[in-house]
Motif scaffolding. Sequence first.
Motif, short mmCIF file in Angstrom:
data_model
loop_
_atom_site.label_atom_id
_atom_site.label_comp_id
_atom_site.label_asym_id
_atom_site.label_seq_id
_atom_site.Cartn_x
_atom_site.Cartn_y
_atom_site.Cartn_z
N SER A 1 0.85 -1.19 0.00
CA SER A 1 0.00 0.00 0.00
C SER A 1 0.88 1.24 0.00
N PRO A 2 0.29 2.42 -0.22
CA PRO A 2 1.10 3.65 -0.16
C PRO A 2 1.75 3.89 1.20
N LEU A 3 1.25 3.21 2.23
CA LEU A 3 1.81 3.38 3.57
C LEU A 3 2.94 2.41 3.87
N SER A 4 3.33 1.60 2.88
CA SER A 4 4.37 0.60 3.12
C SER A 4 5.67 1.22 3.59
N SER A 5 6.09 2.29 2.93
CA SER A 5 7.35 2.94 3.29
C SER A 5 7.28 3.51 4.70
N ARG A 6 6.13 4.05 5.07
CA ARG A 6 5.97 4.60 6.42
C ARG A 6 6.04 3.49 7.45
N ALA A 7 5.38 2.37 7.17
CA ALA A 7 5.42 1.23 8.09
C ALA A 7 6.85 0.71 8.25
N PHE A 8 7.58 0.66 7.14
CA PHE A 8 8.96 0.22 7.23
C PHE A 8 9.81 1.19 8.04
N ALA A 9 9.53 2.50 7.92
CA ALA A 9 10.27 3.49 8.68
C ALA A 9 10.07 3.28 10.18
N LEU B 1 7.40 -6.97 0.34
CA LEU B 1 5.98 -6.74 0.06
C LEU B 1 5.27 -8.09 0.05
N SER B 2 4.33 -8.25 0.96
CA SER B 2 3.69 -9.54 1.18
C SER B 2 2.23 -9.50 0.75
N MET B 3 1.72 -10.66 0.32
CA MET B 3 0.31 -10.82 -0.06
C MET B 3 -0.06 -9.86 -1.19
N VAL B 4 0.78 -9.84 -2.22
CA VAL B 4 0.62 -8.91 -3.33
C VAL B 4 -0.31 -9.49 -4.40
N ASP B 5 -1.26 -8.69 -4.83
CA ASP B 5 -2.13 -9.03 -5.95
C ASP B 5 -1.85 -8.01 -7.06
N ARG B 6 -1.13 -8.43 -8.08
CA ARG B 6 -0.71 -7.50 -9.13
C ARG B 6 -1.88 -6.99 -9.98
N ARG B 7 -3.06 -7.54 -9.80
CA ARG B 7 -4.22 -7.02 -10.52
C ARG B 7 -4.72 -5.72 -9.90
N ARG B 8 -4.31 -5.45 -8.68
CA ARG B 8 -4.80 -4.27 -7.97
C ARG B 8 -3.85 -3.09 -8.18
N THR B 9 -4.43 -1.94 -8.49
CA THR B 9 -3.63 -0.76 -8.82
C THR B 9 -2.73 -0.35 -7.66
N GLU C 1 1.36 -0.07 -7.66
CA GLU C 1 2.01 1.20 -7.31
C GLU C 1 3.01 1.00 -6.17
N ALA C 2 2.69 0.13 -5.23
CA ALA C 2 3.62 -0.16 -4.13
C ALA C 2 4.89 -0.82 -4.65
N TRP D 1 12.46 -4.11 -3.39
CA TRP D 1 11.94 -4.98 -2.34
C TRP D 1 11.45 -6.30 -2.93
N PRO D 2 11.78 -7.43 -2.31
CA PRO D 2 11.22 -8.71 -2.76
C PRO D 2 9.69 -8.70 -2.65
N VAL D 3 9.05 -9.50 -3.49
CA VAL D 3 7.59 -9.56 -3.54
C VAL D 3 7.13 -11.00 -3.32
N ILE D 4 6.20 -11.17 -2.39
CA ILE D 4 5.56 -12.47 -2.17
C ILE D 4 4.09 -12.33 -2.52
N PRO D 5 3.56 -13.13 -3.44
CA PRO D 5 2.20 -12.93 -3.92
C PRO D 5 1.14 -13.40 -2.94
N GLN D 6 -0.05 -12.88 -3.12
CA GLN D 6 -1.22 -13.44 -2.46
C GLN D 6 -1.70 -14.59 -3.33
N ALA D 7 -1.45 -15.80 -2.89
CA ALA D 7 -1.71 -16.97 -3.74
C ALA D 7 -2.48 -18.02 -2.96
N SER D 8 -3.40 -18.67 -3.64
CA SER D 8 -4.18 -19.72 -2.99
C SER D 8 -3.29 -20.85 -2.50
N LEU D 9 -2.18 -21.10 -3.20
CA LEU D 9 -1.27 -22.15 -2.76
C LEU D 9 -0.63 -21.82 -1.41
#
Length: 246
Positions: free
Chosen positions: A149-157, A177-185, A189-190, A197-205
């Motif tokens: 989310s746009p607040l990711s950098s603030r949370a990391f700070a 970045l965790s639980m990422v759904d690349r279909r979402r704008t 943007e995050a 930053w590494p990306v871990i998807p939001q995946a049913s698996l």
Amino acid sequence: MAVIAIYSVKGGVGKTTLATNLAWESSQASGWKTLLWDLDAASGAAFLLGVDPKTTKTADRVISRDRAPAKQIVKTRFPGLDILPADRSLWTLDSQLVAIGKKRRLAKLTGALSKDYARIMLDCPPVLSEVSAQAMRAADVVIVPLPPSPLSSRAFALVAEEVKGSGKSHPPMLPVLSMVDRRRTLHREAIEANPDWPVIPQASLLEQCAVQRGPIGSFAPGSPPARDIATLWRAIERKLSQRRQK
């Protein structure tokens, strides 16, 4: 030996799922004798590794009452991977640590465990607390799963401030970045705002880890999310290698 803390100031970002999967990578992919130490009173790590928790409420005694960790450690069905499970007694651990006044109690315990384990993973509670502060002092690297989310950098700070407060030689941090759904704008943007930053998807698996009661590498090793977890683990190993070279 290296201590790896998985820490987030916010719950619901896949922290425990990430911790158990990274512990599996450490033991199975890298061949390290690995201990996953669950410091989160929600006690989800044992369930995800197929370990049925005990009914006794004694997890806090390892830290606050000098109970030998070996008495609490449980072997999992995965070779080389053990767990020190959590229970509800950890809800009061903060006040107990403040009362005993030992700022590096957790660091001392992980140091003692190093004779048996090459990698120790700490699944930290999702809150700024004395327990999390102790984990920062014990850690060689801190993995920070964050919501996309746009607040990711603030949370990391916020986490960075906490880690830096652990001492002059504070451990390096790796935001994820965790639980990422690349279909979402907002998620895209995050990623664009934090391209390193590494990306871990939001995946049913990954959700299936709770059904299968095992890390994704144990039941879907060739899947895209399993490859993403493996890539993250290699990045962690590089962080540890760079820290040792300094």
